[in-house]
Design an enzyme around this catalytic site. Structure first.
Site, short mmCIF file in Angstrom:
data_model
loop_
_atom_site.label_atom_id
_atom_site.label_comp_id
_atom_site.label_asym_id
_atom_site.label_seq_id
_atom_site.Cartn_x
_atom_site.Cartn_y
_atom_site.Cartn_z
N LYS A 174 0.84 -1.20 0.00
CA LYS A 174 0.00 0.00 0.00
C LYS A 174 0.87 1.25 0.00
O LYS A 174 1.49 1.61 1.01
CB LYS A 174 -0.93 0.06 1.22
CG LYS A 174 -2.04 1.09 0.97
CD LYS A 174 -2.72 1.62 2.18
CE LYS A 174 -2.01 2.73 2.86
NZ LYS A 174 -1.83 3.96 2.04
N GLY A 227 6.75 4.86 8.26
CA GLY A 227 5.83 5.98 8.45
C GLY A 227 6.05 6.60 9.81
O GLY A 227 7.13 6.48 10.39
N SER A 228 5.02 7.24 10.32
CA SER A 228 5.16 7.96 11.58
C SER A 228 5.16 7.00 12.77
O SER A 228 4.60 5.89 12.70
CB SER A 228 4.02 8.97 11.72
OG SER A 228 2.80 8.28 11.76
N THR A 229 5.75 7.44 13.85
CA THR A 229 5.80 6.62 15.05
C THR A 229 4.39 6.35 15.58
O THR A 229 4.09 5.24 16.03
CB THR A 229 6.71 7.30 16.10
OG1 THR A 229 8.05 7.30 15.57
CG2 THR A 229 6.71 6.57 17.43
N GLY A 232 2.91 3.68 13.50
CA GLY A 232 3.64 2.44 13.78
C GLY A 232 3.11 1.76 15.04
O GLY A 232 2.89 0.54 15.06
N GLU A 249 9.98 1.17 10.40
CA GLU A 249 10.93 2.26 10.14
C GLU A 249 10.17 3.55 10.38
O GLU A 249 9.32 3.93 9.59
CB GLU A 249 11.43 2.21 8.69
CG GLU A 249 12.18 0.95 8.32
CD GLU A 249 13.52 0.82 9.03
OE1 GLU A 249 13.97 1.79 9.68
OE2 GLU A 249 14.11 -0.27 8.96
P1 NAD Z 1 1.89 8.00 8.26
O1 NAD Z 1 2.23 7.11 9.38
O2 NAD Z 1 0.77 8.93 8.39
O3 NAD Z 1 1.58 7.16 6.91
C1 NAD Z 1 2.46 6.19 6.43
C2 NAD Z 1 1.65 5.12 5.72
O4 NAD Z 1 0.81 4.49 6.68
C3 NAD Z 1 0.75 5.65 4.62
O5 NAD Z 1 0.73 4.71 3.55
C4 NAD Z 1 -0.61 5.68 5.30
O6 NAD Z 1 -1.68 5.56 4.41
C5 NAD Z 1 -0.51 4.45 6.20
N1 NAD Z 1 -1.44 4.45 7.33
C6 NAD Z 1 -2.00 5.51 7.97
N2 NAD Z 1 -2.83 5.08 8.94
C7 NAD Z 1 -2.81 3.73 8.92
C8 NAD Z 1 -3.45 2.72 9.68
N3 NAD Z 1 -4.33 3.00 10.65
N4 NAD Z 1 -3.17 1.43 9.41
C9 NAD Z 1 -2.30 1.11 8.44
N5 NAD Z 1 -1.68 2.01 7.66
C10 NAD Z 1 -1.92 3.32 7.90
O7 NAD Z 1 3.26 8.74 7.95
P2 NAD Z 1 3.47 9.95 6.97
O8 NAD Z 1 3.16 11.19 7.70
O9 NAD Z 1 2.81 9.68 5.68
O10 NAD Z 1 5.05 9.83 6.73
C11 NAD Z 1 5.97 10.55 7.41
C12 NAD Z 1 6.59 9.73 8.52
O11 NAD Z 1 7.32 8.64 7.99
C13 NAD Z 1 7.60 10.52 9.31
O12 NAD Z 1 7.40 10.33 10.69
C14 NAD Z 1 8.94 9.94 8.87
O13 NAD Z 1 9.96 10.09 9.80
C15 NAD Z 1 8.58 8.53 8.63
N6 NAD Z 1 9.56 7.88 7.74
C16 NAD Z 1 10.43 6.98 8.27
C17 NAD Z 1 11.40 6.38 7.49
C18 NAD Z 1 12.37 5.39 8.07
O14 NAD Z 1 12.95 4.61 7.33
N7 NAD Z 1 12.57 5.35 9.37
C19 NAD Z 1 11.47 6.67 6.13
C20 NAD Z 1 10.58 7.60 5.61
C21 NAD Z 1 9.62 8.19 6.43
#
Ligand code: NAD
Length: 478
Positions: A174, A227-229, A232, A249
């Site tokens: 996704k 994605g975001s903590t 996660g 991550e």
């Molecule tokens: P996010 O957590 O909002 O979204 C990330 C993904 O998760 C998207 O595809 C989103 O649709 C999905 N998602 C959202 N809610 C969900 C749920 N309830 N169940 C399953 N999936 C869901 O993050 P974002 O704001 O889009 O991205 C930015 C974040 O990603 C930042 O915190 C950044 O530090 C982190 N990031 C980390 C790394 C790493 O390798 N550590 C790399 C890139 C980005």
């Protein structure tokens, strides 16, 4: 969407309008997957896993197909780079680095496909007969869900997908709702390379619908999430239903540390781009700058001059080193942090505002006179906002650098080899860069300490995250 090798144009959750962040205008519409679409994709992935059409191939064959996938990424380099510029807003040079990395990671994964070995313990007495042959089998986990964010759309996907496929898993992907386009194109290229239908399914969709359905699904064996903590942690809770394996991550608040013995002229542009690259939307962005007191004024002034010199605008103009933020929502979020920084007493050294006109642009910003309790010091902003703090000695800067719930990256600038090694040991982070920042090697693991995640991607550790290990005992006759 790509389900079971077929292109699907109707999503059960309607349509996603994809915007170009540099203009705010719609550039595409893609279907949004519903829970039922996810279920169909999981069924296809499970069928492909059960009949062994992918993991049952000889490892050399998987390697050959993945290598061809990398060839196709290289052959479509310009198109893929341009897609991520339109979709994410990033400067073209950054997109080109990203797509070159996708190719490199896929080639590295292809090589790893033939390096999956167990161990053996052929003479074994305890708990069994003496003439026992025992060994481990390293096998794919099964059906894996890959959920990725928007900040490096192709890269965030390929860093997972190469190893997931190399190990023989079937995948349900996704992409982020903001940036689904390169994932869909990569899905087409994977099919063209010879990855069998059903093994790779790509479902754009909303996090709370399609993402949640993947996290909840009882027939998915593992989730690899970037994605975001906050999301996660939510996924960990959802994954508990069938105890899915989970790799995370997540976010960061990484320190860039400059000692006064460093080559300051070389360090200044590096610490500046550590935070400003991709408009600060990098998980390992060096968002906290620590400078030893003797060099503090020079380094902060140098980074401020660098920030003021940065050209900002469309990623397609090669003069621009900074693009827009991903969305108006992200622009509001970054503006809110800038406002809170001022309200809580931080001093704006440069920047601090939004840019007028179309698109989601902000100024590269530096705050000084900051305190450990300020929101801009503690929280991941995910924008081009740097906080600068002076320090006197190693013990003080180690304590300050580690004073965060995150632990993804750290940069250390010094000419003293002893300091470099001491800092590398003392900093709580999955990646430490000395006299450089953000280098990533496809054979080395990438990931975070503390709330920056669980597990590692890339290299042997990244491959291991997509396998299960089984112990096998054979009692021999005689
Ligand atoms: P996010 O957590 O909002 O979204 C990330 C993904 O998760 C998207 O595809 C989103 O649709 C999905 N998602 C959202 N809610 C969900 C749920 N309830 N169940 C399953 N999936 C869901 O993050 P974002 O704001 O889009 O991205 C930015 C974040 O990603 C930042 O915190 C950044 O530090 C982190 N990031 C980390 C790394 C790493 O390798 N550590 C790399 C890139 C980005």
């Amino acid at each position: 969407m790509l389900i079971d090798g077929e292109s699907v144009v109707d999503g059960g959750d309607g349509t996603i309008e994809v915007l170009d962040p540099a203009t705010g205008q719609a550039v595409a519409h893609v279907p949004a997957a519903s829970a039922a679409d996810v279920d169909r994709a999981v069924t296809a992935a499970r069928r492909s896993f059960a009949d062994g059409r992918w993991h049952g191939l000889a490892a050399e064959e998987r390697r050959r197909i993945l290598w061809r996938f990398a060839d196709l990424i290289a052959a479509n380099f310009t198109e893929l780079s341009h897609i991520d510029v339109v979709d994410n807003g990033m400067p073209l040079a950054f997109a080109e680095w990203e797509i070159r990395s996708c190719e490199a990671w896929t080639r590295a994964a292809a090589g790893l496909a033939t390096q999956i070995f167990g161990r053996n313990a052929s003479t074994m007495a305890s708990g069994g007969g003496t003439n026992m042959h025992a060994y481990t089998l390293v096998q794919p986990v099964g059906v894996v869900g890959l959920i990725v964010p928007w900040n490096a759309p192709a890269g965030n996907l390929m860093v997972k997908l190469g190893n997931a496929l190399a190990a023989g898993n079937s995948c349900v992907v996704k992409p982020a709702e903001e940036t689904p386009l390169s994932a869909l194109r990569l899905g087409e290229l994977a099919l063209e390379a010879g990855i069998p239908p059903g093994v790779l399914n790509i479902l754009p969709g909303h996090g709370r619908v399609a993402g949640q359905a993947i996290a909840d699904h009882a027939d998915i064996d593992k989730i690899s999430f970037t994605g975001s903590t906050a999301t996660g942690k939510h996924i960990v809770r959802s994954a508990a239903g069938n105890l899915k394996r989970v790799t995370l991550e997540l976010g960061g608040k990484s320190p860039a540390i400059v000692f006064d013995d460093a080559d300051l002229d070389a360090a200044i542009p590096q610490v500046a781009m550590a935070i400003f690259a991709n408009t600060g939307q990098v998980c390992f962005a060096g968002s906290r700058l620590f400078v030893q007191r003797g060099a503090y004024d020079k380094v902060v002034a140098g980074v401020a001059d660098f920030a003021k010199s940065l050209k900002i605008g469309s990623g397609f103009d090669s003069a621009n080193l900074l693009g827009p933020l991903i969305s108006s929502k992200q622009q509001d979020r970054v503006a809110d942090y800038m406002q809170r920084g001022r309200q809580q007493g931080a001093e704006v050294v440069t920047g601090g505002g939004l840019l007028d006109g179309q698109g989601f642009f902000v100024e590269p910003t530096i705050f000084a006179n900051v305190h450990r309790d300020m929101d801009i010091v503690r929280e991941e902003i995910f924008g081009p906002v740097l906080v600068a703090t002076p320090f006197d000695d190693i013990a003080e800067v180690v304590a300050a650098a580690n004073d965060t719930r995150y632990g993804l990256g750290a940069g250390v600038f010094t000419r003293d080899v002893n300091k470099a090694h001491s800092m590398a040991r003392a900093i709580d982070a999955g990646n430490v860069w000395v006299n450089c920042y953000g280098t990533i090697h496809p054979s080395l693991p990438f990931g975070g300490f503390k709330e920056s995640g669980w597990g590692r991607e890339m290299g042997a550790e990244g491959l291991a995250a997509f396998t299960e290990t089984k112990a096998v005992y054979i009692q021999l006759e005689g």
